[in-house]
Design a protein around this motif. Structure first.
Motif, mmCIF file in Angstrom:
data_model
loop_
_atom_site.group_PDB
_atom_site.id
_atom_site.type_symbol
_atom_site.label_atom_id
_atom_site.label_comp_id
_atom_site.label_asym_id
_atom_site.label_seq_id
_atom_site.Cartn_x
_atom_site.Cartn_y
_atom_site.Cartn_z
ATOM 1 N N SER A 78 55.327 52.276 119.109
ATOM 2 C CA SER A 78 55.623 53.266 117.688
ATOM 3 C C SER A 78 54.951 52.161 117.131
ATOM 4 O O SER A 78 54.891 50.726 117.368
ATOM 5 C CB SER A 78 56.688 53.410 118.011
ATOM 6 O OG SER A 78 57.686 52.262 118.112
ATOM 7 N N ALA A 79 54.711 53.019 115.763
ATOM 8 C CA ALA A 79 54.014 52.071 114.831
ATOM 9 C C ALA A 79 54.052 52.658 113.868
ATOM 10 O O ALA A 79 54.158 53.800 113.565
ATOM 11 C CB ALA A 79 52.735 51.272 115.125
ATOM 12 N N ALA A 80 54.669 52.356 112.485
ATOM 13 C CA ALA A 80 54.685 52.516 110.901
ATOM 14 C C ALA A 80 54.187 51.855 110.232
ATOM 15 O O ALA A 80 53.885 50.735 110.269
ATOM 16 C CB ALA A 80 55.890 53.209 110.828
ATOM 17 N N ILE A 81 53.281 52.365 109.622
ATOM 18 C CA ILE A 81 52.693 51.984 108.254
ATOM 19 C C ILE A 81 53.666 52.633 106.411
ATOM 20 O O ILE A 81 53.142 53.614 106.535
ATOM 21 C CB ILE A 81 51.611 52.319 108.051
ATOM 22 C CG1 ILE A 81 50.356 53.175 108.212
ATOM 23 C CG2 ILE A 81 50.377 50.811 109.659
ATOM 24 C CD1 ILE A 81 48.724 53.406 108.640
ATOM 25 N N GLY A 82 53.176 51.575 105.667
ATOM 26 C CA GLY A 82 53.231 52.383 104.107
ATOM 27 C C GLY A 82 54.609 51.262 103.740
ATOM 28 O O GLY A 82 53.843 50.359 103.638
ATOM 29 N N SER A 83 55.108 51.817 102.934
ATOM 30 C CA SER A 83 56.314 50.570 102.798
ATOM 31 C C SER A 83 57.976 51.528 102.883
ATOM 32 O O SER A 83 57.517 52.534 103.453
ATOM 33 C CB SER A 83 55.538 51.098 101.066
ATOM 34 O OG SER A 83 55.985 52.496 100.114
ATOM 35 N N LYS A 84 58.480 50.934 102.053
ATOM 36 C CA LYS A 84 59.999 51.870 102.337
ATOM 37 C C LYS A 84 60.222 52.862 102.072
ATOM 38 O O LYS A 84 60.458 53.438 101.846
ATOM 39 C CB LYS A 84 60.945 50.685 101.826
ATOM 40 C CG LYS A 84 60.853 50.407 99.888
ATOM 41 C CD LYS A 84 61.813 49.556 98.909
ATOM 42 C CE LYS A 84 62.007 49.125 97.245
ATOM 43 N NZ LYS A 84 63.236 48.868 97.387
ATOM 44 N N ASP A 85 59.334 53.267 100.857
ATOM 45 C CA ASP A 85 58.753 54.749 100.091
ATOM 46 C C ASP A 85 58.436 55.778 100.614
ATOM 47 O O ASP A 85 58.585 56.783 100.815
ATOM 48 C CB ASP A 85 58.626 55.090 98.771
ATOM 49 C CG ASP A 85 59.551 54.003 97.436
ATOM 50 O OD1 ASP A 85 61.335 54.133 98.002
ATOM 51 O OD2 ASP A 85 58.602 53.273 96.280
ATOM 52 N N LEU A 86 57.076 55.328 101.476
ATOM 53 C CA LEU A 86 56.541 56.090 102.094
ATOM 54 C C LEU A 86 56.051 56.232 103.461
ATOM 55 O O LEU A 86 55.688 54.576 103.359
ATOM 56 C CB LEU A 86 55.700 57.279 101.341
ATOM 57 C CG LEU A 86 54.154 57.686 101.816
ATOM 58 C CD1 LEU A 86 54.925 59.152 102.562
ATOM 59 C CD2 LEU A 86 52.597 57.893 101.344
#
Length: 274
Positions: free
Chosen positions: A132-140
């Motif tokens: 699993s992976a997530a990209i972006g920032s703490k807001d999005l």
């Protein structure tokens, strides 16, 4: 990495926690103790109907290494060894259960300013693979997850989601069940004491819609009351009180309006931390 995105599994977590966390319709007792030498001990007992379950969990921390050992009433032993920062911004964990010799698993977690990656592989001849992976920032944050069974050479899961977070609200949208359903969740802090949340799921194959709404209200600094209603006719109520520092007593009840002859479910949880 406070400015980075949350792991994929944590997208939509705020709404999920309000709707599900701490609800328990059995009798549960937990005693946690932390020693000055880095050893923690937790004993848990759970009575469900006329069956009693229990386990003892010991956690030992030394530097960047944590060893977690759990023994349950059926003599199953679960062990997990976690090493932080073995590589920069990473966490590596190895777990296994005795006597299940095929339960070994190796996990690698990596956090970056703009990415969070979690992976695991079974330690057996035909392992399950998960990523699993997530990209972006703490807001999005935008992410996805896949699971692959090497024994059958087939995907066990593939999901995707996007989450948007602000201090007073959070929203998430997921494509789940191998693309067969879409799920949306939302939580909003009405004021410092009250929050409301909702979750809705639509299944493309059956055109079925389901939803759950809930609320959380801090009656005082030590007492929280939560409510939950679902389209399946179930309504739940929870009251949690911190009767001494870090020690909680929680009473939960659920009523199923479609089972008029069944008594409401009642649960009691007592968590002690001396």
């Amino acid at each position: 990495m406070g400015s980075g995105p949350a792991p994929f599994v944590d997208i939509g977590k705020r709404a999920k926690d309000l709707l599900t966390k701490d609800y328990n319709f059995d009798q549960k007792f937990t005693l946690s103790m932390l020693g000055s030498t880095g050893i923690g001990l937790t004993a848990t007992g759970l009575k469900r109907d006329q069956i009693f379950f229990g386990d003892i969990n010991t956690v030992y921390k030394s530097g960047s290494t944590t060893v977690d050992v759990k023994v349950d009433t059926y003599s199953n032993v679960s062990t997990k060894v976690t090493v932080n920062d073995l590589f920069p911004n990473s966490k590596v964990a190895c777990s296994f259960k005795i006597p299940d010799h095929k339960s070994g698993k190796l996990e690698v977690h990596y956090l970056h300013h703009h990415a969070a990656v979690d992976s695991s592989i079974g330690l057996n001849p035909t392992p399950d693979l998960e990523l699993s992976a997530a990209i972006g920032s703490k807001d999005l944050a935008l992410g996805g997850e896949i699971g692959f069974d090497t024994a059958s050479a087939s995907f066990t899961k593939y999901n995707a989601g996007i989450g948007f977070n602000k201090p007073d609200f959070s929203a998430a949208l997921f494509l789940t069940d191998k693309g067969q359903a879409v799920k949306a969740s939302y939580i909003h802090s009405v004021n410092p004491f009250t929050s409301i949340a909702a979750e809705m799921t639509h299944r493309f194959s059956t055109y079925e819609n389901s939803f759950t709404i809930g609320s959380s209200h801090a009656v005082d600094p030590l007492t929280v009351v939560k409510t939950r209603f679902s389209n399946n006719g179930k309504a739940a109520l929870l009251c949690q009180h911190e009767w001494r520092p870090k020690s909680l007593i929680t009473v939960s009840t659920e009523y199923d309006s479609k089972s008029i002859n069944a008594a409401p479910k009642m649960g009691l949880t007592l968590a002690l931390k001396p």
